[in-house]
Scaffold this motif. Structure first.
Motif, PDB file in Angstrom:
ATOM      1  N   ILE A  88     -21.290 -25.385  77.722  1.00 25.72           N
ATOM      2  CA  ILE A  88     -20.477 -24.332  78.343  1.00 25.72           C
ATOM      3  C   ILE A  88     -19.009 -24.519  78.000  1.00 25.72           C
ATOM      4  N   GLU A  89     -18.522 -25.767  78.090  1.00 20.26           N
ATOM      5  CA  GLU A  89     -17.122 -26.053  77.794  1.00 20.26           C
ATOM      6  C   GLU A  89     -16.815 -25.846  76.316  1.00 20.26           C
ATOM      7  N   THR A  90     -17.743 -26.256  75.459  1.00 14.46           N
ATOM      8  CA  THR A  90     -17.548 -26.103  74.017  1.00 14.46           C
ATOM      9  C   THR A  90     -17.543 -24.639  73.618  1.00 14.46           C
ATOM     10  N   GLU A  91     -18.426 -23.861  74.226  1.00 13.93           N
ATOM     11  CA  GLU A  91     -18.495 -22.430  73.911  1.00 13.93           C
ATOM     12  C   GLU A  91     -17.160 -21.758  74.206  1.00 13.93           C
ATOM     13  N   TYR A  92     -16.533 -22.141  75.318  1.00 13.11           N
ATOM     14  CA  TYR A  92     -15.249 -21.541  75.672  1.00 13.11           C
ATOM     15  C   TYR A  92     -14.193 -21.856  74.610  1.00 13.11           C
ATOM     16  N   ILE A  93     -14.120 -23.111  74.174  1.00 12.27           N
ATOM     17  CA  ILE A  93     -13.091 -23.499  73.207  1.00 12.27           C
ATOM     18  C   ILE A  93     -13.315 -22.828  71.854  1.00 12.27           C
ATOM     19  N   LEU A  94     -14.566 -22.789  71.391  1.00 12.16           N
ATOM     20  CA  LEU A  94     -14.834 -22.140  70.101  1.00 12.16           C
ATOM     21  C   LEU A  94     -14.491 -20.657  70.163  1.00 12.16           C
ATOM     22  N   SER A  95     -14.758 -20.036  71.294  1.00 17.64           N
ATOM     23  CA  SER A  95     -14.431 -18.616  71.446  1.00 17.64           C
ATOM     24  C   SER A  95     -12.925 -18.410  71.558  1.00 17.64           C
ATOM     25  N   GLN A  96     -12.287 -19.195  72.428  1.00 19.16           N
ATOM     26  CA  GLN A  96     -10.867 -18.999  72.677  1.00 19.16           C
ATOM     27  C   GLN A  96     -10.014 -19.301  71.446  1.00 19.16           C
ATOM     28  N   SER A  97     -10.426 -20.284  70.653  1.00 24.46           N
ATOM     29  CA  SER A  97      -9.672 -20.647  69.448  1.00 24.46           C
ATOM     30  C   SER A  97      -9.969 -19.731  68.273  1.00 24.46           C
ATOM     31  N   GLU A  98     -10.964 -18.862  68.428  1.00 27.30           N
ATOM     32  CA  GLU A  98     -11.412 -17.973  67.347  1.00 27.30           C
ATOM     33  C   GLU A  98     -11.862 -18.782  66.124  1.00 27.30           C
ATOM     34  N   ALA A  99     -12.635 -19.837  66.402  1.00 34.74           N
ATOM     35  CA  ALA A  99     -13.095 -20.722  65.332  1.00 34.74           C
ATOM     36  C   ALA A  99     -13.925 -19.955  64.311  1.00 34.74           C
ATOM     37  N   ASP A 100     -13.624 -20.178  63.030  1.00 32.11           N
ATOM     38  CA  ASP A 100     -14.358 -19.545  61.933  1.00 32.11           C
ATOM     39  C   ASP A 100     -15.446 -20.445  61.375  1.00 32.11           C
ATOM     40  N   LEU A 101     -15.345 -21.736  61.676  1.00 35.38           N
ATOM     41  CA  LEU A 101     -16.276 -22.734  61.160  1.00 35.38           C
ATOM     42  C   LEU A 101     -16.185 -23.948  62.059  1.00 35.38           C
ATOM     43  N   VAL A 102     -17.313 -24.658  62.218  1.00 38.72           N
ATOM     44  CA  VAL A 102     -17.282 -25.917  62.952  1.00 38.72           C
ATOM     45  C   VAL A 102     -17.963 -26.987  62.112  1.00 38.72           C
ATOM     46  N   ILE A 103     -17.290 -28.132  61.986  1.00 38.49           N
ATOM     47  CA  ILE A 103     -17.837 -29.265  61.246  1.00 38.49           C
ATOM     48  C   ILE A 103     -18.101 -30.374  62.252  1.00 38.49           C
ATOM     49  N   GLY A 104     -19.363 -30.744  62.400  1.00 44.20           N
ATOM     50  CA  GLY A 104     -19.744 -31.740  63.389  1.00 44.20           C
ATOM     51  C   GLY A 104     -20.601 -32.827  62.780  1.00 44.20           C
ATOM     52  N   ASP A 105     -20.851 -33.876  63.542  1.00 46.67           N
ATOM     53  CA  ASP A 105     -21.736 -34.930  63.060  1.00 46.67           C
ATOM     54  C   ASP A 105     -23.169 -34.653  63.513  1.00 46.67           C
ATOM     55  N   GLU A 106     -24.091 -35.474  63.034  1.00 48.70           N
ATOM     56  CA  GLU A 106     -25.515 -35.235  63.292  1.00 48.70           C
ATOM     57  C   GLU A 106     -25.846 -35.175  64.776  1.00 48.70           C
TER      58      GLU A 106
END
Length: 507
Positions: A88-106
């Motif tokens: 829930i918290e991550t969804e808010y940040i990705l939406s609010q920042s208008e993220a175009d791509l996310v690079i994460g670890d496994e």
């Protein structure tokens, strides 16, 4: 000069110098710069433009550093995200920042896929090093084969990063910085730390934090240092690597120093290479400082007292000043002016309490897409921190409380309103307040003060599970206390200082 150019110049000056060590992987400055170019070229080849937002959702690693500088070199904007956050918290940040791509670890891939399912517009996921899902892209699939530096002009006033810090409304706010501000942070910290090419440092605090990312990592790379990257904080591994790599500088939050001091037989390690130790993000007890000085065999300890919105920046206390002023925050960092003022923006007299305010060259540009919050935070060019402080007759500033009721536990910022929103949504709770109480290990411990609904007996384990499903683990209360009624002022606001005073006296 932008962030990635600083790296490129060091790759030219001393290409064979070791830049980054992560486990068994090592990179010279030349090899590190080449990998950064592969990331930057990959972003450009895949159509990302200057200003595109690229989120980084991973634990500390060599990949984190490569990705961060690759984003900067492509002219994109880095959005480091706390890997401890819930979906829930991550969804808010990705939406609010208008993220175009996310690079994460496994280990984050499954959570990111859950988040993607809730987003209005899904975000492409790159999983490092290997995707476990056919829907996402693996690291080697993502990278460009070209190590040639891309022909992208990045201005010093171009946006570089958005660092999220929790707000009193319960929603995180993204502090937006351009390249010049971040370079200024490194310049200021170099003047404090005297970092040089001969230094070796351990990166053990999370890199999504501004202190580790901007103060330490970026300054170390600018100075041409060697960075030993730890994926997770392990006090024994820290001691072993100080001895193994002849580490010269160390930054940690007080809880980290406390953990190192509690390692059995810690005095058997050769720590003689250390020349300077930095602490911050939370108050550090004088006894803990003195014990760390005794263990490390150096009195060159620096107190760093700042906040994310300032780069981070604020005040610092030198080793020499520790002798008489231990426990104080210090005086203004270079390129910043720190004051303690009353409601009329007048400097308070020695011994009086006022608001800690800052102005200078490391301050954020704005809260991203939050114009009202930005306007409230600045007054005549001054950053209104919301922290209450005193200043002594010698001009040393000390933070004494926080208007925002922020709790700092283990170096992590926890805002009481955010926790209270979850507690107050629980069906058995009438109302709740969250306070920080002193804790020898964590600095402060998150404490919930509850008023149960009539005839309700709260199952505390179930309540903690309820909280963990909605907020990150470090925000979940470690202590639950009960009262019949919460103290309030005539405006109806909860008087949290009364709760803190009452329970500290009882404890």
């Amino acid at each position: 000069m932008d962030l990635s150019t600083v790296l490129a110049l060091n790759a030219q000056r001393h290409p064979e110098k070791i830049a980054v060590i992560f486990g068994e992987r090592q990179y010279t400055y030349e090899a590190f710069n080449d990998e950064v170019n592969r990331v930057a070229n990959a972003l450009i080849e895949k159509g990302y433009k200057k200003g595109s937002k690229v989120a980084i959702f991973m634990k500390n690693s060599d990949y984190f550093m490569i990705v961060f500088y690759g984003i900067a070199r492509a002219g994109c904007v880095a959005v480091p995200v706390n890997f401890r956050l819930t979906a829930i918290e991550t969804e808010y940040i990705l939406s609010q920042s208008e993220a175009d791509l996310v690079i994460g670890d496994e280990i984050s891939e499954a959570l990111l896929e859950t988040v993607n399912a809730t987003l209005t517009k899904s975000v492409p996921i790159v999983s490092v090093p290997q995707s476990q899902s056919g829907e996402n892209t693996s690291w080697e699939q993502f990278l460009s084969s070209s190590v040639v530096q891309p022909n992208i002009h990045v201005s010093i006033l171009d946006d570089a990063e958005i660092l999220y810090t929790s707000g009193t409304t319960g929603y995180p706010k993204g502090a937006l910085f351009h390249h010049q501000a971040i370079i200024n942070v490194s310049t200021a910290f170099t003047l404090i730390s005297q970092f040089s090419r001969q230094d070796v440092t351990i990166c053990m605090a999370p890199m999504f934090h501004s202190a580790q990312l901007n103060l330490i990592n970026n300054t170390a790379i600018a100075a041409g240092m060697t960075c030993i990257v730890h994926r997770d904080f392990n006090p024994v591994q820290v001691l072993e690597d100080i001895e193994r790599y002849k580490v010269t500088t160390l930054f940690g939050v007080p809880a980290m120093y406390n953990a190192i001091l509690n390692v059995p037989n810690n005095n058997q390690y050769d720590l003689s290479s250390l020349r300077a130790c930095f602490y911050g993000a939370a108050p550090m007890a004088p006894k803990l400082i003195n014990d760390a000085i005794a263990l490390f065999g150096t009195d060159q300890f620096y107190n760093l007292c700042g906040l994310t919105e300032a780069g981070p920046g604020g005040t610092y206390l030198t080793p020499e000043e520790h002798a008489e002023k231990i426990g104080a925050g210090g005086k203004s960092m270079p390129l910043l002016i720190a004051r303690v003022v009353n409601d009329d923006m007048e400097d308070v007299k020695p011994g009086e309490t006022g608001e800690f305010v800052l102005k200078g060259e490391t301050i954020m540009k704005e809260y991203y897409r939050k114009p009202e919050e930005t306007q409230k935070t600045f007054r005549d060019g001054w950053l209104m921190t919301g922290d209450l402080a005193t200043v002594d007759e010698d001009g040393f500033i000390t933070i004494v409380d926080r208007k925002k009721d922020m709790i700092i536990s283990g170096g992590e910022n926890v805002y009481s309103v955010e926790v209270e929103q979850v507690l107050n949504s629980h069906p058995q709770i009438l109302e709740a307040a969250t306070i920080g109480l002193p804790d020898e290990k964590w600095g402060e411990t998150v404490t919930a003060v509850l008023v149960p609904k009539p005839n309700e007996k709260i199952d505390e384990e179930a309540l903690l599970t309820y909280c963990r499903e909605r907020i990150a683990g470090y925000k979940v209360p470690r202590q639950i206390l009960y009262v019949d009624v919460l103290p309030r002022n005539t405006s109806g606001k909860i008087l949290k200082y009364q709760l803190r005073d009452a329970f500290m006296k009882e404890g």
